[in-house]
Scaffold this active site. Structure first.
Site, PDB file in Angstrom:
ATOM      1  N   ASN A   4      54.284  33.223  30.162  1.00 56.16           N
ATOM      2  CA  ASN A   4      55.660  33.549  30.568  1.00 56.16           C
ATOM      3  C   ASN A   4      56.032  32.907  31.904  1.00 56.16           C
ATOM      4  O   ASN A   4      56.961  33.337  32.578  1.00 56.16           O
ATOM      5  CB  ASN A   4      55.872  35.068  30.604  1.00 56.16           C
ATOM      6  CG  ASN A   4      55.049  35.723  31.692  1.00 56.16           C
ATOM      7  OD1 ASN A   4      54.058  35.141  32.155  1.00 56.16           O
ATOM      8  ND2 ASN A   4      55.447  36.905  32.123  1.00 56.16           N
ATOM      9  N   ASP A  42      31.118  48.027  35.096  1.00 55.25           N
ATOM     10  CA  ASP A  42      31.064  47.455  36.432  1.00 55.25           C
ATOM     11  C   ASP A  42      30.110  48.238  37.342  1.00 55.25           C
ATOM     12  O   ASP A  42      30.218  49.471  37.419  1.00 55.25           O
ATOM     13  CB  ASP A  42      32.491  47.498  37.002  1.00 55.25           C
ATOM     14  CG  ASP A  42      32.674  46.667  38.242  1.00 55.25           C
ATOM     15  OD1 ASP A  42      32.460  45.452  38.173  1.00 55.25           O
ATOM     16  OD2 ASP A  42      33.028  47.252  39.287  1.00 55.25           O
ATOM     17  N   ASP A  92      36.400  46.016  30.383  1.00 56.60           N
ATOM     18  CA  ASP A  92      35.657  46.243  31.615  1.00 56.60           C
ATOM     19  C   ASP A  92      35.915  47.685  32.063  1.00 56.60           C
ATOM     20  O   ASP A  92      37.067  48.091  32.209  1.00 56.60           O
ATOM     21  CB  ASP A  92      36.173  45.264  32.688  1.00 56.60           C
ATOM     22  CG  ASP A  92      35.064  44.700  33.542  1.00 56.60           C
ATOM     23  OD1 ASP A  92      34.295  45.503  34.105  1.00 56.60           O
ATOM     24  OD2 ASP A  92      34.974  43.465  33.665  1.00 56.60           O
ATOM     25  N   ASP A 105      54.780  32.611  35.045  1.00 58.73           N
ATOM     26  CA  ASP A 105      54.776  33.195  36.391  1.00 58.73           C
ATOM     27  C   ASP A 105      53.515  32.767  37.145  1.00 58.73           C
ATOM     28  O   ASP A 105      53.216  33.292  38.210  1.00 58.73           O
ATOM     29  CB  ASP A 105      54.894  34.734  36.329  1.00 58.73           C
ATOM     30  CG  ASP A 105      53.735  35.369  35.582  1.00 58.73           C
ATOM     31  OD1 ASP A 105      52.878  34.624  35.042  1.00 58.73           O
ATOM     32  OD2 ASP A 105      53.675  36.615  35.530  1.00 58.73           O
ATOM     33  N   GLU A 132      26.534  46.246  34.341  1.00 54.72           N
ATOM     34  CA  GLU A 132      26.261  45.329  35.452  1.00 54.72           C
ATOM     35  C   GLU A 132      25.345  46.057  36.426  1.00 54.72           C
ATOM     36  O   GLU A 132      25.717  47.091  36.978  1.00 54.72           O
ATOM     37  CB  GLU A 132      27.571  44.926  36.143  1.00 54.72           C
ATOM     38  CG  GLU A 132      27.342  43.842  37.183  1.00 54.72           C
ATOM     39  CD  GLU A 132      28.427  43.769  38.254  1.00 54.72           C
ATOM     40  OE1 GLU A 132      28.571  42.716  38.871  1.00 54.72           O
ATOM     41  OE2 GLU A 132      29.120  44.783  38.487  1.00 54.72           O
ATOM     42  N   ASP A 185      47.936  35.856  30.988  1.00 55.71           N
ATOM     43  CA  ASP A 185      48.406  37.118  30.410  1.00 55.71           C
ATOM     44  C   ASP A 185      47.794  37.355  29.034  1.00 55.71           C
ATOM     45  O   ASP A 185      47.127  36.478  28.483  1.00 55.71           O
ATOM     46  CB  ASP A 185      49.949  37.133  30.349  1.00 55.71           C
ATOM     47  CG  ASP A 185      50.512  35.786  29.923  1.00 55.71           C
ATOM     48  OD1 ASP A 185      50.120  35.313  28.843  1.00 55.71           O
ATOM     49  OD2 ASP A 185      51.320  35.190  30.681  1.00 55.71           O
ATOM     50  N   HIS A 204      32.662  35.667  36.377  1.00 54.79           N
ATOM     51  CA  HIS A 204      33.773  35.562  37.320  1.00 54.79           C
ATOM     52  C   HIS A 204      33.349  35.754  38.774  1.00 54.79           C
ATOM     53  O   HIS A 204      34.183  35.635  39.664  1.00 54.79           O
ATOM     54  CB  HIS A 204      34.837  36.595  36.949  1.00 54.79           C
ATOM     55  CG  HIS A 204      34.334  37.994  37.111  1.00 54.79           C
ATOM     56  ND1 HIS A 204      33.326  38.514  36.306  1.00 54.79           N
ATOM     57  CD2 HIS A 204      34.637  38.963  38.006  1.00 54.79           C
ATOM     58  CE1 HIS A 204      33.059  39.749  36.698  1.00 54.79           C
ATOM     59  NE2 HIS A 204      33.836  40.047  37.727  1.00 54.79           N
ATOM     60  N   ASP A 205      32.082  36.089  39.011  1.00 58.29           N
ATOM     61  CA  ASP A 205      31.597  36.278  40.382  1.00 58.29           C
ATOM     62  C   ASP A 205      30.669  35.160  40.838  1.00 58.29           C
ATOM     63  O   ASP A 205      30.220  35.159  41.985  1.00 58.29           O
ATOM     64  CB  ASP A 205      30.799  37.592  40.487  1.00 58.29           C
ATOM     65  CG  ASP A 205      31.653  38.826  40.292  1.00 58.29           C
ATOM     66  OD1 ASP A 205      32.843  38.798  40.654  1.00 58.29           O
ATOM     67  OD2 ASP A 205      31.123  39.835  39.778  1.00 58.29           O
ATOM     68  N   ASP A 227      48.741  31.240  30.874  1.00 52.79           N
ATOM     69  CA  ASP A 227      50.002  31.873  31.275  1.00 52.79           C
ATOM     70  C   ASP A 227      51.082  31.503  30.272  1.00 52.79           C
ATOM     71  O   ASP A 227      51.398  30.327  30.108  1.00 52.79           O
ATOM     72  CB  ASP A 227      50.361  31.368  32.680  1.00 52.79           C
ATOM     73  CG  ASP A 227      51.751  31.799  33.105  1.00 52.79           C
ATOM     74  OD1 ASP A 227      52.246  32.829  32.607  1.00 52.79           O
ATOM     75  OD2 ASP A 227      52.351  31.093  33.956  1.00 52.79           O
TER      76      ASP A 227
HETATM   77  C1  GLC Z   1      31.568  43.808  40.171  1.00 52.33           C
HETATM   78  C2  GLC Z   1      32.592  42.826  39.675  1.00 52.33           C
HETATM   79  C3  GLC Z   1      33.225  42.155  40.850  1.00 52.33           C
HETATM   80  C4  GLC Z   1      33.895  43.209  41.692  1.00 52.33           C
HETATM   81  C5  GLC Z   1      32.936  44.325  42.055  1.00 52.33           C
HETATM   82  C6  GLC Z   1      33.682  45.526  42.544  1.00 52.33           C
HETATM   83  O1  GLC Z   1      30.531  43.189  40.831  1.00 52.33           O
HETATM   84  O2  GLC Z   1      32.006  41.920  38.790  1.00 52.33           O
HETATM   85  O3  GLC Z   1      34.146  41.165  40.484  1.00 52.33           O
HETATM   86  O4  GLC Z   1      34.393  42.637  42.865  1.00 52.33           O
HETATM   87  O5  GLC Z   1      32.174  44.766  40.956  1.00 52.33           O
HETATM   88  O6  GLC Z   1      34.372  46.138  41.492  1.00 52.33           O
HETATM   89 CA    CA Z   2      51.983  35.108  32.921  1.00 49.41          CA
END
Ligand code: GLC
Ligand code: CA
Length: 552
Positions: A14, A190, A89, A16, A246, A20, A320-321, A12
């Site tokens: 700025n 995705d 993405d 908040d 994915e 970013d 991230h999942d 981050d």
């Molecule tokens: C994919 C993404 C996940 C998201 C899902 C719906 O699995 O990796 O983070 O919640 O799709 O878009």
């Molecule tokens: Ca920020």
């Protein structure tokens, strides 16, 4: 190699509390030091953030919280100047319910945008089917304005697009061209294998005439291949790109249909079979079971072998999942550093393109926030709400499941240094920082030649020097009941031996007869390994070692 960034949690600038684009710009030196070739950014587009950017309301605008289009242009130029590529993405199975297409679509049955989404009338006073959303609850929501239901495989703020409609496909192609023309080098797509619903959900007229809906939705519907081929010929072939889809519920056999070169669809995909080993199959992923090393070996080996000659693997532990791999398959306590390096070795020596998720290169761990109020992930919050007993008696059990499996494990801020808020921000961040940032952080790692960071750096550099890591044929070694994962890569008379230990005990590994006593060189190890083992290799807790045997 590809480095995945979750912009909200990266840096981050700025103040908040939200990461970013300028934060990413500021850390390009860091990425370059690690050896990153390609950066994949999780969604950076305008979004109401019901699912942190995976619900897009404007595909051509940068999310206000992340910065401006000028920031984006600066970022991509700076990356290209360093020889790095940028992958975005592409979230086009669904949009946000606040996207203008959906806003128009829901106004009336005759809207020109009606057919952009999947609307169906109720059946016998029930929703069109019993399908469940991936985040819990029904996959259909009734919209009062027209009295019909729309499909959302994810949250009700993520309505699914109707890919049967050629206008939808053209819109997607156009937005892809928009970003490609800005210089973007590819897309991570995705849940791309879910876009085809032809086999599971009959067309509107057929549905109204009584055609049955599949009992459950499953991805990999047949038309997905036609859509991907079309995308390739209409859009991607005009540019030099890399694509990775994915693909939940995909087997190696199906993978060939997506990634074999002659199919002209995707370059790579993310499969999930090795991510599914620590929860009970057939449940909603929150029911834990211990991981069995043999299953991990069988699963990864199946993919290595199946995609050896045709197709190409993507290699990943974290994203991230997913919970953090060192907490999941390693030991995030006493042997954190050793097991993080061991897991990195196991993956990076395999055949395919390695992905590293932010913080993995530091050995970042799962977090265990005390209360549900500290969690942010829509899937986690939804599960807790649905499963909490009225008297709260199962609260501890639910929190334990969350500590092990919540997607927020991967989403706590990147740990840059030991200062307040881990150097991620100067203010309280949108999600809490993992309290272990005082000892696990990038600044500390960069000062320590023995850190997990430098080990990743070495693995990444090795892949560029050793073509056997890229092309060598994979063969699993039988280690009986020992808690070891050992395999070979073979190429033109050379052999790479990879041995990884999954235990806190010391283990002795017997070299295969063909290699015993042969001249070799240790390429990398997470302990002071014997330079030339005779016939036995001594592995300390979570030890990992790689030897190259050259042809005589
Ligand atoms: C994919 C993404 C996940 C998201 C899902 C719906 O699995 O990796 O983070 O919640 O799709 O878009
Ligand atoms: Ca920020």
């Amino acid at each position: 190699m590809v480095y995945q960034i979750y912009p909200r949690s990266f840096l981050d600038t700025n103040h908040d509390g939200i990461g970013d684009l300028r934060g990413i710009l500021r850390k390009l030196d860091y990425l370059q030091t690690l050896g990153v070739d390609i950066v994949w950014l999780c969604p950076i587009f305008q979004s109401p953030n019901d699912d942190n950017g995976y619900d897009i309301s404007d595909y051509r605008a940068v999310m206000t919280e992340f910065g401006t289009m000028a920031d984006f242009d600066e970022l991509i130029a700076a990356m290209h100047a360093r020889g790095m590529k940028l992958v975005l993405d592409l979230v086009v199975n669904h949009t946000s319910d606040e996207h203008p297409w959906f806003v128009a679509s829901r106004t009336s049955k005759t809207s020109p945008y009606r057919d952009y989404y999947l609307w169906r009338p109720e059946r016998e006073h029930r929703p069109p089917s019993e399908w469940r959303s991936a985040f819990g609850g029904p996959a259909w929501t009734k919209d009062e304005r027209t009295g019909e239901y729309y499909l959302h495989l994810f949250s009700k703020k993520q309505p699914d697009l109707n890919w049967e409609n050629p206008a939808v496909r053209q819109e997607v192609h156009a937005l892809m061209r928009f970003w490609l023309n800005k210089g973007v080098d590819g897309f991570r797509m995705d849940v791309i294998n879910a876009i085809s619903k032809t086999e599971t959900l009959p067309a509107y007229e057929a549905y109204v005439a009584g055609a049955p809906v599949a009992e459950e939705f499953h991805p990999n519907g047949e038309t997905v291949h036609a859509y991907l081929k079309e995308m390739r010929s209409e859009v991607l072939n005009g540019h030099v790109t890399v694509t990775v889809g994915e693909c939940p519920e995909v087997t190696p056999e199906m993978a060939h249909l997506y990634v074999d070169e002659d199919r002209q669809e995707l370059d790579m995909l993310f499969q999930f079979e090795h991510m599914d080993l620590d929860w009970v199959p057939g449940t909603d992923t929150w029911h834990l079971r211990p991981i069995v090393l043999d299953e991990l070996k069988q699963t990864l080996s199946r993919w290595q072998t199946a995609l050896d000659r045709r197709g190409w693997n993507s290699l990943y532990w974290d994203n991230h999942d997913q919970p953090r791999v060192v907490s999941r398959f390693g030991d995030d306590g006493k042997y954190r550093v050793e097991s993080a390096k061991m897991l990195a070795t196991l993956l990076h020596m395999m055949k395919g393109t390695p992905y590293v998720y932010q913080g993995e290169e530091l050995g970042m761990t799962n977090v265990a926030f005390d209360t549900i109020a500290d969690y942010r992930d829509i899937a986690t919050l939804r599960m807790y709400r649905e499963k909490l007993a009225p008297d709260g008696s199962n609260q501890a059990e639910l929190m334990a499941a969350i500590h092990a499996r919540s997607r927020d494990n991967a989403r706590t801020p990147m740990q840059w240094n030991a200062q307040a808020y881990a150097g991620f921000s100067e203010v309280k961040s949108w999600i809490g920082v993992n309290p272990n940032y005082t000892s696990i952080n990038a600044e500390q790692a960069l000062e320590d030649p023995e850190s997990v960071f430098y080990y990743y750096q070495k693995l990444i550099a090795l892949r560029k020097q050793q073509d056997i890591m890229v092309y060598g044929e994979y063969a699993l070694l039988d280690t009986g009941t020992q808690p070891l994962y050992a395999y070979l890569r073979r190429m033109e008379g050379r052999v790479l031996l990879v041995v990884c230990s999954f235990t806190t005990q010391e283990e002795l590994f017997r070299l295969p007869a063909e290699l015993a006593g042969q001249p070799c060189e240790c390429l990398i190890a997470n302990y002071p390994a014997e330079p030339t083992p005779a016939d036995m290799l001594r592995l300390p807790p979570y030890g990992a070692a790689v030897y190259l045997f050259t042809a005589q």
